[in-house]
Scaffold this active site. Structure first.
Site, PDB file in Angstrom:
ATOM      1  N   ASP A 308       0.873  -1.159   0.000  1.00  0.00           N
ATOM      2  CA  ASP A 308       0.000   0.000   0.000  1.00  0.00           C
ATOM      3  C   ASP A 308       0.918   1.220   0.000  1.00  0.00           C
ATOM      4  O   ASP A 308       2.085   1.119   0.359  1.00  0.00           O
ATOM      5  CB  ASP A 308      -0.898  -0.007   1.237  1.00  0.00           C
ATOM      6  CG  ASP A 308      -1.780   1.221   1.304  1.00  0.00           C
ATOM      7  OD1 ASP A 308      -2.385   1.563   0.283  1.00  0.00           O
ATOM      8  OD2 ASP A 308      -1.840   1.841   2.377  1.00  0.00           O
ATOM      9  N   ASP A 512      -6.539  -2.133   4.675  1.00  0.00           N
ATOM     10  CA  ASP A 512      -5.583  -3.130   4.186  1.00  0.00           C
ATOM     11  C   ASP A 512      -5.801  -4.503   4.814  1.00  0.00           C
ATOM     12  O   ASP A 512      -5.206  -5.489   4.362  1.00  0.00           O
ATOM     13  CB  ASP A 512      -4.142  -2.682   4.485  1.00  0.00           C
ATOM     14  CG  ASP A 512      -3.774  -1.390   3.781  1.00  0.00           C
ATOM     15  OD1 ASP A 512      -4.213  -1.224   2.630  1.00  0.00           O
ATOM     16  OD2 ASP A 512      -3.069  -0.568   4.377  1.00  0.00           O
TER      17      ASP A 512
END
Length: 766
Positions: A308, A512
């Protein structure tokens, strides 16, 4: 106080060892019957323990090579080879004890973090500090942390501090933090008393998250995944067939027992777990919590790395890049920043800390605000030095048409991917503060280190817009970029990559968590507090340094490799010894002694996992480290001057053209920036050359230093002739030189931060 399993393992080892040694003494004294009795007792103890472990394996429905040890002990008793049985029992007890010791060591590395959890805090009140339970601290509380005390909750510093962060980061040297910086619970105040504003409750603070993660890691790491069990399906039938064949050919059950004794799989039962546990222990010392041996092995097997962006490849917290003010305004950029930072001292907003830190970096004197009111989503307002200051969105600052200078600042922010905070003083728009979530300086170097460690593909997946994501991807050097991703998109992408090769997913946010759980290994960054991502992850970084991940992968791969080597060599030697025993050249006693020697060889190989292995961490002498940190502090101080180059150039876009600010800027560049660049050339570049192995690593920076000085000289020659009123053609070259200089300085700063100053955060002293 020791637990029952620990005492049980010690009792097992002591009982079998004493009985076996006692039997040898009795045999030497001619008391053969008594000696046999001692050896039988030792064998029975080992048999009882082996039976219990087999029953537990059956209940877990797991294949286990423990059955061979059980058959060896039972067979030794059946054929009257009591001494061989006793030796096997001692061998088994030794393995159990050493594995328990290795596991305890790993638990100590993890539990050392949790044992220091703060219990109380000192609230700073008008009547003086008041000690309260840490659970009673609320957001916005002003806390006092004395010298040597542990910071009780996450907070924002109200003044500079010297902190010992070794409990979380492993870095042995104290670090200096500036006012406005965020500080994590669990670190130790290594300087004078400091004050901070609580930005999280105790339950939501970093240290509470670490304690929960330690509990998870300990729960998931017992029992440790043993490489031995993977070999059981083939090894156990092979051993039984060889033993049965030896019995059938020779017609002697003793030969079968000799095969079973020499096949007792301590290289598998002991050596492999020692190597794996050692890896978990070493990773914990680097600030990486690995939740079990299985997670360590999957980390070692990873080939595709997915990141990410926010908080992983970028800092995850904005930093002030510039302050835009109207031309001819009453307040300078520093005036606007000082007023805004003074007001933001009372705000818990994520951008407030960046503004306060920037003001402190510029050494602006801040004052305490009064009559402060903050509305979530709208902004904050209050009185500073008798002036009403308001910070927030553009709609909160301007009610009518937006002035041209504000529109220009907005366009600039959109081009740069920056955040904006608009400021009004006494009801008049006074400035726009630009903030940017910058790429971590060490990110490109870490990606290169990961590739050297065996990662073959690096993928960036983010919810940010395509242009921003691709810019970051180009800087850090990824293979693919996927932007505008929601959690479902991330989950799909992880699944697609997992179908191609084992994956490692790195993230730090709640969004996430699904992708972390779906990846081969999920890695969460929890340095600024644990979240759902930490709960879903297999590996958690408690340090705010990406290089720790590269080190963890290197540790995992080395320990897995050592574990496999210890198993392969140990089992290879055992296989050869089994063949010799089947041929009738080894008695059960001789086989047991030989197996002990094989065990020691396998254990010796496994113990090498405790030795330092290959690492990308750079080592610097303490003097070089101190010099690099001093120069980095100066580097931070001159960064606002770089942004002034662009601001001065922007002001020359329309008449009347005034070259006075350009000359003033040149004087500051000469006194501050060039002096700093020359100091870097003389002091920093030699340090880099020593740390990175040669001047080739510094030649590019040295060339840029020369170019910066050349461009400043050209700019000075362009404005050295005074004119009463500059015309458009007079400023064309000046603006071109200013923008060119700005571009060179920005690129040079980025190169220095990546190539030189990124080392400052993670270097180790020898």
């Amino acid at each position: 106080m020791q637990s029952w399993p620990q005492r049980r393992d010690q009792i097992l080892f002591a009982a079998t060892t004493l009985l076996s040694a006692g039997g040898l003494v009795l045999a030497a004294g001619g008391a053969g019957s008594a000696a046999d009795g001692a050896w039988v007792a030792a064998t029975l103890i080992g048999l009882g323990y082996s039976t219990a472990t087999l029953v537990a394996a059956v209940r877990r429905r797991e294949a286990s090579v423990d059955v061979i040890a059980w058959l060896a002990l039972a067979g030794a008793l059946a054929v009257g080879e009591a001494l061989a049985g006793a030796v096997v029992a001692v061998m088994l007890a030794t393995g159990v004890l050493l594995e328990a010791r290795a596991a305890a060591r790993a638990r100590r590395e993890l539990s050392a973090l949790a044992a220091r959890a703060p219990r109380t805090a000192r609230r700073d009140t008008a009547a003086g500090p008041v000690e309260v339970p840490v659970a009673e601290v609320v957001l916005g509380d002003r806390l006092l942390v004395g010298s040597g005390e542990i910071v009780p909750v996450d907070g924002r510093l109200l003044g500079p501090a010297v902190l010992d962060e070794s409990a979380l980061t492993g870095e042995p040297l104290p670090v200096e933090r500036r006012a406005g910086e965020d500080v994590r619970s669990g670190v130790v105040n290594a300087g004078g008393p400091v004050r901070l504003t609580a930005t999280a409750t105790a339950e939501a603070s970093t240290y509470a998250g670490v304690v929960r993660l330690v509990g998870q890691a300990q729960a998931q790491s017992a029992p440790f995944v043993r490489i031995a069990d993977r070999f059981a399906v083939a090894f156990v039938p092979l051993t039984l067939l060889l033993a049965a064949g030896a019995w059938a050919v020779a017609g002697d059950p003793v030969r079968a027992v000799a095969v079973l004794v020499v096949a007792t799989p301590c290289p598998l039962l002991l050596a492999a777990p020692i190597a794996i546990i050692s890896g978990i222990s070493r990773a914990a010392r680097r600030g990486v919590i690995v939740k079990g041996g299985g997670a360590l092995e999957r980390l070692a097997a990873g080939r595709v790395l997915l990141f990410d962006k926010t908080g992983t490849l970028t800092a995850g917290r904005p930093a002030l890049t510039d302050v835009v003010t109207p031309t001819g305004g009453d307040l300078s950029a520093d005036d606007v920043l000082r007023l805004a930072a003074s007001l933001d001292q009372s705000s818990a907003h994520v951008l407030a800390g960046a503004i306060v830190t920037a003001a402190r970096d510029r050494r602006l004197p801040l004052t305490s605000p009064g009559d402060v009111h903050e509305r979530h989503g709208h902004g904050v307002e209050g009185v500073v030095d008798g002036r009403h200051v308001r910070l927030g969105k553009a709609s909160s600052i301007v009610t009518g048409p937006m002035p041209a200078w504000m529109r220009h600042a907005r366009r600039r922010a959109a081009l740069d991917g920056s955040l904006t905070v608009f400021a009004a003083v006494d009801g008049v728009p006074a400035g726009v503060l630009l903030l940017e979530d910058q790429v971590r300086p060490q990110a490109p170097r870490m990606v290169r280190a990961l590739r050297r460690a065996g990662i073959t593909r690096v993928v960036l997946i983010t919810g940010d817009h395509t242009d921003t994501a691709e810019a970051v991807g180009r800087v850090v050097g990824v293979d693919a970029v996927h932007a505008d991703c929601d959690p479902a998109d991330k989950l799909t992408l992880v699944g697609a990559e997992q179908d191609r090769a084992p994956t490692i997913m790195v993230g730090d946010g709640i969004n996430d968590a699904p992708a972390l759980a779906a990846a081969g290994v999920g890695v969460a960054l929890a340095a600024r507090g644990a979240s759902a991502s930490s709960e879903a992850a297999d590996v958690v970084l408690t340090v705010d340094r990406l290089d720790a991940l590269a080190d963890a992968i290197l540790i995992a791969r080395r320990c897995r490799r050592i574990a496999l080597w210890s198993v392969a060599i140990g089992m290879g030697l055992s296989g050869a010894a089994m063949a010799v025993a089947a041929a009738g050249y080894l008695t059960p006693v001789a086989g047991a002694v030989l197996q002990e020697i094989i065990d020691l060889a396998a254990i010796a190989i496994a113990m090498t996992a405790l030795l330092p292995g290959r690492s990308h961490t750079v080592t610097m002498p303490a003097a070089d480290l101190a010099t690099a940190r001093r120069l980095y502090a100066e580097h931070q101080e001159v960064r606002p001057l770089v942004e002034q180059v662009r601001t001065v150039a922007d002001a020359l876009n329309r008449p009347p053209y005034d070259l006075g600010p350009v000359r003033e800027l040149l004087d500051r560049l000469q006194v501050r920036l060039l002096a700093h660049e020359r100091a870097e050339e003389a002091e920093l570049l030699p340090i880099m050359a020593r740390a990175l192995g040669g001047t080739e690593a510094t030649s590019g920076l040295s060339r840029t230093h020369a170019e910066i000085e050349h461009q400043i000289g050209r700019l000075r020659r362009a404005v050295e002739e005074p004119v009463a009123q500059a015309e458009a053609e007079d400023v064309t070259d000046v603006r071109r030189l200013l923008y060119g200089l700005y571009a060179i300085l920005r690129l040079h700063n980025a190169q220095e931060e990546e190539g030189a100053f990124s080392l400052v955060a993670d270097v180790a002293t020898p």
